[in-house]
Design an enzyme around this catalytic site. Sequence first.
Site, mmCIF file in Angstrom:
data_model
loop_
_atom_site.group_PDB
_atom_site.id
_atom_site.type_symbol
_atom_site.label_atom_id
_atom_site.label_comp_id
_atom_site.label_asym_id
_atom_site.label_seq_id
_atom_site.Cartn_x
_atom_site.Cartn_y
_atom_site.Cartn_z
ATOM 1 N N CYS A 47 0.855 -1.186 0.000
ATOM 2 C CA CYS A 47 0.000 0.000 0.000
ATOM 3 C C CYS A 47 0.892 1.237 0.000
ATOM 4 O O CYS A 47 1.796 1.364 0.831
ATOM 5 C CB CYS A 47 -0.893 -0.019 1.230
ATOM 6 S SG CYS A 47 -1.922 1.461 1.409
ATOM 7 N N CYS A 50 0.294 3.227 3.615
ATOM 8 C CA CYS A 50 0.760 2.750 4.923
ATOM 9 C C CYS A 50 1.848 1.687 4.863
ATOM 10 O O CYS A 50 2.415 1.329 5.886
ATOM 11 C CB CYS A 50 -0.418 2.224 5.747
ATOM 12 S SG CYS A 50 -1.077 0.640 5.168
ATOM 13 N N CYS A 65 -7.009 -4.668 -19.192
ATOM 14 C CA CYS A 65 -7.996 -3.692 -18.739
ATOM 15 C C CYS A 65 -7.406 -2.293 -18.551
ATOM 16 O O CYS A 65 -8.145 -1.330 -18.408
ATOM 17 C CB CYS A 65 -8.662 -4.157 -17.447
ATOM 18 S SG CYS A 65 -7.587 -4.130 -15.999
ATOM 19 N N CYS A 96 -7.310 -1.142 1.509
ATOM 20 C CA CYS A 96 -6.273 -1.664 2.403
ATOM 21 C C CYS A 96 -6.890 -1.888 3.777
ATOM 22 O O CYS A 96 -7.561 -1.007 4.311
ATOM 23 C CB CYS A 96 -5.124 -0.659 2.491
ATOM 24 S SG CYS A 96 -3.862 -1.091 3.712
ATOM 25 N N CYS A 99 -5.187 0.808 6.526
ATOM 26 C CA CYS A 99 -5.412 2.258 6.542
ATOM 27 C C CYS A 99 -6.679 2.692 5.808
ATOM 28 O O CYS A 99 -7.028 3.860 5.817
ATOM 29 C CB CYS A 99 -4.205 2.990 5.976
ATOM 30 S SG CYS A 99 -3.989 2.809 4.189
ATOM 31 N N HIS A 102 -8.360 3.421 -0.700
ATOM 32 C CA HIS A 102 -9.011 2.857 -1.888
ATOM 33 C C HIS A 102 -7.915 2.365 -2.829
ATOM 34 O O HIS A 102 -6.992 3.100 -3.164
ATOM 35 C CB HIS A 102 -9.860 3.924 -2.578
ATOM 36 C CG HIS A 102 -10.364 3.515 -3.919
ATOM 37 N ND1 HIS A 102 -11.432 2.655 -4.072
ATOM 38 C CD2 HIS A 102 -9.946 3.828 -5.173
ATOM 39 C CE1 HIS A 102 -11.647 2.463 -5.369
ATOM 40 N NE2 HIS A 102 -10.754 3.175 -6.052
ATOM 41 N N HIS A 105 -10.900 -2.261 -7.568
ATOM 42 C CA HIS A 105 -12.083 -3.125 -7.491
ATOM 43 C C HIS A 105 -11.705 -4.569 -7.815
ATOM 44 O O HIS A 105 -10.677 -4.812 -8.451
ATOM 45 C CB HIS A 105 -13.162 -2.641 -8.467
ATOM 46 C CG HIS A 105 -13.721 -1.315 -8.090
ATOM 47 N ND1 HIS A 105 -13.138 -0.125 -8.475
ATOM 48 C CD2 HIS A 105 -14.796 -0.975 -7.335
ATOM 49 C CE1 HIS A 105 -13.836 0.885 -7.978
ATOM 50 N NE2 HIS A 105 -14.846 0.398 -7.289
ATOM 51 N N ASP A 109 -13.999 -12.147 -13.143
ATOM 52 C CA ASP A 109 -13.651 -12.561 -14.505
ATOM 53 C C ASP A 109 -12.153 -12.822 -14.666
ATOM 54 O O ASP A 109 -11.596 -12.669 -15.748
ATOM 55 C CB ASP A 109 -14.117 -11.511 -15.517
ATOM 56 C CG ASP A 109 -13.490 -10.140 -15.297
ATOM 57 O OD1 ASP A 109 -12.652 -9.979 -14.371
ATOM 58 O OD2 ASP A 109 -13.837 -9.206 -16.045
ATOM 59 N N ARG A 117 -10.272 -11.057 -10.551
ATOM 60 C CA ARG A 117 -9.368 -10.063 -11.118
ATOM 61 C C ARG A 117 -9.408 -8.837 -10.212
ATOM 62 O O ARG A 117 -10.371 -8.081 -10.203
ATOM 63 C CB ARG A 117 -9.791 -9.675 -12.536
ATOM 64 C CG ARG A 117 -8.957 -8.529 -13.123
ATOM 65 C CD ARG A 117 -9.318 -8.234 -14.571
ATOM 66 N NE ARG A 117 -10.726 -7.983 -14.799
ATOM 67 C CZ ARG A 117 -11.297 -6.769 -14.832
ATOM 68 N NH1 ARG A 117 -10.568 -5.691 -14.663
ATOM 69 N NH2 ARG A 117 -12.595 -6.647 -15.061
ATOM 70 N N CYS A 119 -8.389 -5.434 -9.861
ATOM 71 C CA CYS A 119 -8.015 -4.356 -10.768
ATOM 72 C C CYS A 119 -7.614 -3.169 -9.885
ATOM 73 O O CYS A 119 -8.458 -2.534 -9.262
ATOM 74 C CB CYS A 119 -9.218 -4.030 -11.645
ATOM 75 S SG CYS A 119 -8.933 -2.798 -12.893
#
Length: 131
Positions: A47, A50, A65, A96, A99, A102, A105, A109, A117, A119
């Site tokens: 991350c 953190c 993707c 995470c 902390c 974001h 997602h 698939d 997956r 992503c």
Amino acid sequence: MSNQADNDTNWREKLTPEQFHICREKGTEPPFTGKYTDCTSPGIYHCACCGEALFASQHKFHSGCGWPSFSEPLNNTSLNEHEDHSHGMHRVEVTCSQCGAHLGHVFPDGPQPTGLRYCINSIALELEDKP
């Protein structure tokens, strides 16, 4: 000042504006622009906020993707998943566990054996290279 405002101030001091937008405000980097999208170096992805270890390079794959994709997290405790109904879609957000940053997602698939997956935004990650 509220705890959230204090927290935001601390993160703004630690992160770049782009990292803050993606990791703390749930933004997304443009596809095919992240430094780890096509990276094949061996190591552990942490991350960027953190330092928590999140993904191993052996679980990274090229999904096409536009973001780094992983078939599974490093362990069962490194990530949290949340329902995400933003932008008129139903997705599962990945954050995470340490902390709350974001990361991206997860989608159903991916390759077997997990079929997942993850992503993930490159800017939310730091790669610790392994020789």
